[in-house]
Design a protein around this motif. Structure first.
Motif, PDB file in Angstrom:
ATOM      1  N   ILE A 211       1.071  -1.216   0.086  1.00 43.22           N
ATOM      2  CA  ILE A 211      -0.069  -0.094  -0.247  1.00 43.22           C
ATOM      3  C   ILE A 211       0.790   1.337   0.062  1.00 43.22           C
ATOM      4  O   ILE A 211       1.786   1.263   0.977  1.00 43.22           O
TER       5      ILE A 211
ATOM      6  N   LEU B  86      -6.293   0.884   8.421  1.00 43.46           N
ATOM      7  CA  LEU B  86      -5.279  -0.118   8.082  1.00 43.46           C
ATOM      8  C   LEU B  86      -4.979  -1.146   9.012  1.00 43.46           C
ATOM      9  O   LEU B  86      -4.277  -0.598   9.979  1.00 43.46           O
TER      10      LEU B  86
ATOM     11  N   ILE C 282       3.902  -0.861   3.900  1.00 44.20           N
ATOM     12  CA  ILE C 282       3.011   0.337   3.825  1.00 44.20           C
ATOM     13  C   ILE C 282       4.059   1.332   3.658  1.00 44.20           C
ATOM     14  O   ILE C 282       5.050   1.212   4.249  1.00 44.20           O
TER      15      ILE C 282
END
Length: 176
Positions: A30, A39, A45
């Motif tokens: 992400i 999340l 991430i």
């Protein structure tokens, strides 16, 4: 492994690093979510702590507790970083996900280089604050990509032929 969190400024190789680490560790990647509270599962991430996101540095500190690997990423050569960011903004028809190759001086700039240098300084201050708060050293693009110094001994073998900047001049790194 409980996930990888990359916190960086723009044009630091963080997207490529995140994509490759996600593949190597079978995580969903992400990139630059606008908010982080939703999340839940650990993933890979990437965050850039701009003013335009819906979280604070303190929120990032709390969020980071979900991850076993946190990479704070900057570049040593700030001028190259600023030139790369300037070129990205100068590509008028860039679509999300496009990777266009470029050479310094071939793209019409949207803003002067100093605009990007100031933004980089601002973001670097935030990353330095996070480094102190989390007690995590800052990693550098040049060390990871050219020296193989990947934090936590994570598996990452960059394909340098995929660099978007075509001209790599042999010159000293330019610090601000």
């Amino acid at each position: 492994m409980e996930g990888i969190l990359i916190i960086s400024g723009p044009r630091t190789g963080s997207t490529y690093l995140g994509n490759e680490l996600s593949k190597n560790y079978d995580f969903k990647f992400i990139s630059e979510p606008r908010e982080i509270k939703h999340l839940k599962k650990a993933k890979c991430i990437k965050l850039i702590p701009f003013k335009t996101v819906d979280y604070t540095l303190d929120d990032i500190v709390d969020f980071s507790k979900r991850f076993s690997n946190i990479i704070l990423l900057q570049r040593k050569d700030k001028i190259a970083q600023a030139e790369s960011w300037q070129a990205l903004h100068g590509m008028k028809y860039l679509k999300q996900g496009d990777h266009l190759k470029w050479q310094a001086g071939t793209i019409e700039p949207k803003y002067p280089l100093e605009f990007y240098v100031d933004k980089i300084k601002y973001l670097d201050e935030k990353i330095e604050w996070l480094s102190k708060k989390l007690n995590i050293p800052i990693s550098f693009y040049e060390d990871i990509y050219y020296e193989g110094k990947v934090p936590y001994d994570l598996i990452f073998k960059p394909d340098l032929s995929k660099r978007l900047r075509q001209e790599q001049k042999k010159k000293k790194q330019r610090y601000l």
